[in-house]
Scaffold this motif. Sequence first.
Motif, PDB file in Angstrom:
ATOM      1  N   UNK A  19       0.862  -1.181   0.000  1.00 54.77           N
ATOM      2  CA  UNK A  19       0.000   0.000   0.000  1.00 54.77           C
ATOM      3  C   UNK A  19       0.900   1.234   0.000  1.00 54.77           C
ATOM      4  N   UNK A  20       0.411   2.341  -0.563  1.00 56.49           N
ATOM      5  CA  UNK A  20       1.245   3.538  -0.655  1.00 56.49           C
ATOM      6  C   UNK A  20       1.354   4.286   0.667  1.00 56.49           C
ATOM      7  N   UNK A  21       2.545   4.757   0.940  1.00 56.02           N
ATOM      8  CA  UNK A  21       2.808   5.684   2.032  1.00 56.02           C
ATOM      9  C   UNK A  21       3.161   7.022   1.389  1.00 56.02           C
ATOM     10  N   UNK A  22       2.801   8.129   2.008  1.00 51.48           N
ATOM     11  CA  UNK A  22       3.155   9.415   1.408  1.00 51.48           C
ATOM     12  C   UNK A  22       4.669   9.518   1.174  1.00 51.48           C
ATOM     13  N   UNK A  23       5.080  10.197   0.112  1.00 52.90           N
ATOM     14  CA  UNK A  23       6.507  10.362  -0.168  1.00 52.90           C
ATOM     15  C   UNK A  23       7.266  10.877   1.054  1.00 52.90           C
ATOM     16  N   UNK A  32      -7.467   3.448   7.820  1.00 54.83           N
ATOM     17  CA  UNK A  32      -7.976   2.581   6.757  1.00 54.83           C
ATOM     18  C   UNK A  32      -6.934   2.013   5.831  1.00 54.83           C
ATOM     19  N   UNK A  33      -5.648   2.246   6.126  1.00 58.01           N
ATOM     20  CA  UNK A  33      -4.598   1.744   5.245  1.00 58.01           C
ATOM     21  C   UNK A  33      -4.647   0.234   5.095  1.00 58.01           C
ATOM     22  N   UNK A  34      -5.156  -0.467   6.109  1.00 62.91           N
ATOM     23  CA  UNK A  34      -5.218  -1.928   6.057  1.00 62.91           C
ATOM     24  C   UNK A  34      -6.087  -2.427   4.906  1.00 62.91           C
ATOM     25  N   UNK A  35      -7.018  -1.600   4.475  1.00 62.48           N
ATOM     26  CA  UNK A  35      -7.918  -2.000   3.390  1.00 62.48           C
ATOM     27  C   UNK A  35      -7.452  -1.512   2.020  1.00 62.48           C
ATOM     28  N   UNK A  36      -6.296  -0.859   1.962  1.00 66.51           N
ATOM     29  CA  UNK A  36      -5.815  -0.271   0.714  1.00 66.51           C
ATOM     30  C   UNK A  36      -4.725  -1.081   0.035  1.00 66.51           C
ATOM     31  N   UNK A  37      -4.526  -2.319   0.450  1.00 68.01           N
ATOM     32  CA  UNK A  37      -3.446  -3.121  -0.117  1.00 68.01           C
ATOM     33  C   UNK A  37      -3.716  -3.462  -1.576  1.00 68.01           C
ATOM     34  N   UNK A  38      -2.681  -3.302  -2.368  1.00 67.56           N
ATOM     35  CA  UNK A  38      -2.731  -3.616  -3.789  1.00 67.56           C
ATOM     36  C   UNK A  38      -2.043  -4.960  -3.981  1.00 67.56           C
ATOM     37  N   UNK A  40      -2.049  -6.752  -7.253  1.00 72.24           N
ATOM     38  CA  UNK A  40      -1.713  -7.104  -8.632  1.00 72.24           C
ATOM     39  C   UNK A  40      -0.933  -5.975  -9.305  1.00 72.24           C
ATOM     40  N   UNK A  41      -0.201  -6.355 -10.338  1.00 71.59           N
ATOM     41  CA  UNK A  41       0.538  -5.374 -11.124  1.00 71.59           C
ATOM     42  C   UNK A  41      -0.420  -4.346 -11.718  1.00 71.59           C
ATOM     43  N   UNK A  42      -1.570  -4.804 -12.172  1.00 65.78           N
ATOM     44  CA  UNK A  42      -2.560  -3.887 -12.761  1.00 65.78           C
ATOM     45  C   UNK A  42      -3.012  -2.833 -11.748  1.00 65.78           C
ATOM     46  N   UNK A  43      -3.284  -3.256 -10.499  1.00 65.96           N
ATOM     47  CA  UNK A  43      -3.698  -2.297  -9.464  1.00 65.96           C
ATOM     48  C   UNK A  43      -2.598  -1.273  -9.196  1.00 65.96           C
ATOM     49  N   UNK A  44      -1.359  -1.738  -9.112  1.00 68.19           N
ATOM     50  CA  UNK A  44      -0.245  -0.825  -8.857  1.00 68.19           C
ATOM     51  C   UNK A  44      -0.112   0.164 -10.008  1.00 68.19           C
ATOM     52  N   UNK A  56       4.048  -2.459   3.619  1.00 69.23           N
ATOM     53  CA  UNK A  56       3.779  -3.892   3.451  1.00 69.23           C
ATOM     54  C   UNK A  56       3.029  -4.344   4.698  1.00 69.23           C
ATOM     55  N   UNK A  57       1.734  -4.592   4.564  1.00 69.77           N
ATOM     56  CA  UNK A  57       0.887  -4.942   5.704  1.00 69.77           C
ATOM     57  C   UNK A  57       1.145  -6.372   6.160  1.00 69.77           C
ATOM     58  N   UNK A  58       1.447  -6.519   7.430  1.00 69.04           N
ATOM     59  CA  UNK A  58       1.748  -7.851   7.967  1.00 69.04           C
ATOM     60  C   UNK A  58       0.519  -8.750   7.984  1.00 69.04           C
ATOM     61  N   UNK A  59      -0.650  -8.214   8.318  1.00 63.92           N
ATOM     62  CA  UNK A  59      -1.855  -9.037   8.392  1.00 63.92           C
ATOM     63  C   UNK A  59      -2.213  -9.595   7.017  1.00 63.92           C
ATOM     64  N   UNK A  60      -2.260  -8.753   6.020  1.00 63.22           N
ATOM     65  CA  UNK A  60      -2.640  -9.181   4.670  1.00 63.22           C
ATOM     66  C   UNK A  60      -1.651 -10.209   4.126  1.00 63.22           C
ATOM     67  N   UNK A  61      -0.374  -9.997   4.400  1.00 60.58           N
ATOM     68  CA  UNK A  61       0.680 -10.865   3.863  1.00 60.58           C
ATOM     69  C   UNK A  61       1.072 -12.007   4.789  1.00 60.58           C
ATOM     70  N   UNK A  62       0.484 -12.039   5.983  1.00 55.29           N
ATOM     71  CA  UNK A  62       0.850 -13.029   6.999  1.00 55.29           C
ATOM     72  C   UNK A  62       2.355 -13.048   7.226  1.00 55.29           C
ATOM     73  N   UNK A  63       2.862 -11.857   7.554  1.00 54.12           N
ATOM     74  CA  UNK A  63       4.284 -11.648   7.798  1.00 54.12           C
ATOM     75  C   UNK A  63       4.553 -11.299   9.251  1.00 54.12           C
TER      76      UNK A  63
END
Length: 177
Positions: A19-23, A32-38, A40-44, A56-63
């Motif tokens: 997910x994007x973080x501000x520059x 709400x960043x937890x729901x903004x994970x991309x 696929x390449x198309x989404x990015x 890189x969200x740990x919950x979504x990626x199970x990291x």
Amino acid sequence: MTDGHPDPLALIARGLAVFPLPPGSRGPGRPGWQRECLRTEEEVRRLWRLGDNIGIACWVNQLVGLDLDRHPDVDGAQVLADLCAARGESWPDTFTVRTPHGGVHLYFRAPGGVVIGSTSGGRSRLGPGIDTRGPGRGGRGGYLIGPGSVVDGKRYVVEVDTGIRALPTWLADLLAL
């Protein structure tokens, strides 16, 4: 999308949702960043803004991420090395990112059926200078700042370019909630 900018596509190719973080930022800057994970390449390609840092969200990626900080009074990498030696374990070989201020992030796959949360301020069960980022419970886990991101004019850089290994059982046992 590289040309000196963070490359979320390289992480998507590793199978990680981002997910994007501000520059220039280390924080999402919004709820709400937890729901903004991309995923696929198309989404990015469609949604990423040039210059964004990478979350890189740990919950979504199970990291599980071990954040080994380096301060004048404590070196998290040395604390982990001492812990490994005391237990007769070797240094974990996994995907590793050097942080802008001399620390490292060790990336691991979270074990199934074990809840591992996040800690900060060097207060993890592993010792001083070691923070954790885990999946937590119910989508409330932490996140890691991805390689290529720039904070304080310095870049997060891949140091050990290997697969993301499973969190060793002995570490999972120490970190389980």
